[in-house]
Scaffold this motif. Structure first.
Motif, PDB file in Angstrom:
ATOM      1  N   LEU A   1       0.857  -1.321  -0.164  1.00  0.00           N
ATOM      2  CA  LEU A   1       0.039  -0.091  -0.235  1.00  0.00           C
ATOM      3  C   LEU A   1       1.030   1.271   0.006  1.00  0.00           C
ATOM      4  O   LEU A   1       0.570   2.179  -0.589  1.00  0.00           O
ATOM      5  CB  LEU A   1      -0.965  -0.245   1.132  1.00  0.00           C
ATOM      6  N   LEU A   2       2.164   1.221   0.711  1.00  0.00           N
ATOM      7  CA  LEU A   2       2.765   2.487   0.881  1.00  0.00           C
ATOM      8  C   LEU A   2       3.573   2.460  -0.597  1.00  0.00           C
ATOM      9  O   LEU A   2       3.615   3.731  -1.266  1.00  0.00           O
ATOM     10  CB  LEU A   2       4.042   2.167   1.727  1.00  0.00           C
ATOM     11  N   ALA A   3       3.637   1.473  -1.296  1.00  0.00           N
ATOM     12  CA  ALA A   3       4.433   1.507  -2.599  1.00  0.00           C
ATOM     13  C   ALA A   3       3.298   2.116  -3.600  1.00  0.00           C
ATOM     14  O   ALA A   3       3.563   3.007  -4.632  1.00  0.00           O
ATOM     15  CB  ALA A   3       4.994   0.123  -3.169  1.00  0.00           C
ATOM     16  N   ALA A   4       2.082   1.818  -3.391  1.00  0.00           N
ATOM     17  CA  ALA A   4       1.138   2.047  -4.318  1.00  0.00           C
ATOM     18  C   ALA A   4       0.683   3.597  -4.111  1.00  0.00           C
ATOM     19  O   ALA A   4       0.431   4.374  -5.185  1.00  0.00           O
ATOM     20  CB  ALA A   4      -0.143   1.280  -4.178  1.00  0.00           C
ATOM     21  N   GLU A   5       0.880   4.170  -3.122  1.00  0.00           N
ATOM     22  CA  GLU A   5       0.553   5.513  -2.663  1.00  0.00           C
ATOM     23  C   GLU A   5       1.680   6.282  -3.300  1.00  0.00           C
ATOM     24  O   GLU A   5       1.298   7.202  -4.053  1.00  0.00           O
ATOM     25  CB  GLU A   5       0.578   5.685  -1.230  1.00  0.00           C
TER      26      GLU A   5
ATOM     27  N   VAL B   1      -1.164   5.972  -7.126  1.00  0.00           N
ATOM     28  CA  VAL B   1      -2.486   5.382  -7.458  1.00  0.00           C
ATOM     29  C   VAL B   1      -3.698   5.904  -6.520  1.00  0.00           C
ATOM     30  O   VAL B   1      -3.547   6.571  -5.342  1.00  0.00           O
ATOM     31  CB  VAL B   1      -2.499   3.802  -6.702  1.00  0.00           C
ATOM     32  N   PRO B   2      -4.730   6.185  -7.171  1.00  0.00           N
ATOM     33  CA  PRO B   2      -5.807   7.177  -6.717  1.00  0.00           C
ATOM     34  C   PRO B   2      -6.441   6.475  -5.459  1.00  0.00           C
ATOM     35  O   PRO B   2      -6.269   5.246  -5.217  1.00  0.00           O
ATOM     36  CB  PRO B   2      -6.801   7.161  -7.819  1.00  0.00           C
TER      37      PRO B   2
ATOM     38  N   GLY C   1      -9.241   6.323  -4.124  1.00  0.00           N
ATOM     39  CA  GLY C   1     -10.497   5.476  -4.252  1.00  0.00           C
ATOM     40  C   GLY C   1     -10.126   3.985  -4.850  1.00  0.00           C
ATOM     41  O   GLY C   1     -10.708   3.191  -4.368  1.00  0.00           O
ATOM     42  N   GLN C   2      -9.213   3.977  -5.539  1.00  0.00           N
ATOM     43  CA  GLN C   2      -8.812   2.746  -6.335  1.00  0.00           C
ATOM     44  C   GLN C   2      -8.002   1.747  -5.013  1.00  0.00           C
ATOM     45  O   GLN C   2      -8.243   0.726  -5.080  1.00  0.00           O
ATOM     46  CB  GLN C   2      -7.751   2.887  -7.379  1.00  0.00           C
ATOM     47  N   LEU C   3      -7.106   2.669  -4.357  1.00  0.00           N
ATOM     48  CA  LEU C   3      -6.748   1.835  -3.122  1.00  0.00           C
ATOM     49  C   LEU C   3      -7.688   1.535  -2.228  1.00  0.00           C
ATOM     50  O   LEU C   3      -7.528   0.187  -1.756  1.00  0.00           O
ATOM     51  CB  LEU C   3      -5.820   2.922  -2.275  1.00  0.00           C
ATOM     52  N   VAL C   4      -8.629   2.078  -1.925  1.00  0.00           N
ATOM     53  CA  VAL C   4      -9.750   1.594  -1.198  1.00  0.00           C
ATOM     54  C   VAL C   4     -10.591   0.184  -1.704  1.00  0.00           C
ATOM     55  O   VAL C   4     -10.835  -0.896  -1.048  1.00  0.00           O
ATOM     56  CB  VAL C   4     -10.770   2.511  -0.559  1.00  0.00           C
TER      57      VAL C   4
END
Length: 272
Positions: free
Chosen positions: A163-167, A171-172, A174-177
């Motif tokens: 998740l830290l890498a995606a942020e 990555v938006p 909303g897509q993370l959620v």
């Protein structure tokens, strides 16, 4: 192999319990008209061949009234549990992703948990106008505990490396959620949803018993128990015994389903 057999046995018992509750719900809904039909030639009959649960002072069949009341309680419990669980999920996720939302949610949780629950349920029912809307409004009082659990789970998930890498990759949110948080929250959400049922059913019966819930015309368990209090001193014990036992049994079945579902969804239970 032994652990897998244990999980299969738990799954079988869970499905059997769910089918039993579904059968009670459907049969009670079909018996609603019979539960309200009066027969003055059969008033105050004790349990026996003419009626397994006896009849009341209007000659109404207590077995039909008990099943109809349980069916109504389960349907109302399903509605209120689903609404409160969705509220808890939305607020918990929002609080974990936003500081100001977290502050507001923490204040709301402290406010709701600081009021005696039965008093809060009664106040919400009065504010919603009693009746069905008042009972459905009970869902506004059941979300704090689950929302706090969801918030803590999201806070832990946000520290996960992926998740830290995606942020950092942009990555938006909303897509993370949607892709990362909600799938991980599904087991906790389903377990919390099921465990909301017994609380919703008991609180619906409680406020209806106290006169703050459904109208007396409804064949609700709270109404049945409230009316039976007038006849217990006359020896009409069956008017309260069977509805009360079935209410407790229904609550325990939902509690059992929640526990078994939590065990099945927990990956660590595979190694038990």
């Amino acid at each position: 192999m032994r652990a897998w057999n244990r999980r299969q046995r738990a799954l079988g018992l869970l499905l059997f319990t769910a089918v039993l509750l579904l059968a009670v719900t459907v049969s009670g809904a079909l018996l609603t008209d019979r539960a309200t039909a009066a027969d003055f030639s059969r008033t105050n009959l004790a349990p026996g061949p003419d009626g397994l649960f006896g009849t009341d002072w209007l000659g109404r069949d207590m077995l039909s009234r008990t099943l109809a009341g349980l069916s109504l309680s389960i349907r109302i419990g399903a509605l209120t549990a689903c609404v409160s669980a969705v509220i808890a999920l939305a607020l918990g996720v929002a609080a974990a992703l936003s500081r100001w939302a977290d502050a507001v949610l923490s204040w709301l949780i402290d406010l709701f948990l600081g009021i005696p629950h039965i008093l809060l349920v009664m106040l919400i029912s009065l504010a919603c106008g009693r009746g069905f809307l008042g009972v459905a409004g009970v869902s506004l009082s059941h979300w704090p505990s689950l929302a706090r659990l969801v918030r803590e789970e999201v806070l832990q998930l946000r520290q996960a490396p992926y998740l830290l890498a995606a942020e950092k990759l942009g990555v938006p949110r909303g897509q993370l959620v949607r892709r990362h948080l909600l799938p991980h929250l599904l087991p906790q959400f389903l377990t919390g949803l099921i465990l909301q049922f017994p609380h919703a059913i008991l609180h619906e019966a409680s406020i209806t018993f106290l006169g703050f819930g459904l109208s007396p015309e409804e064949p609700a368990i709270g109404i049945i128990l409230s009316e039976s209090m007038k006849y217990l001193a006359m020896g009409k014990w069956w008017l309260a015994l069977f509805p009360g036992l079935f209410l407790v049994g229904t609550v325990l079945l939902f509690h059992y389903i929640g526990q078994e579902l939590c065990r099945l969804l927990d990956p660590g239970s595979v190694h038990e």
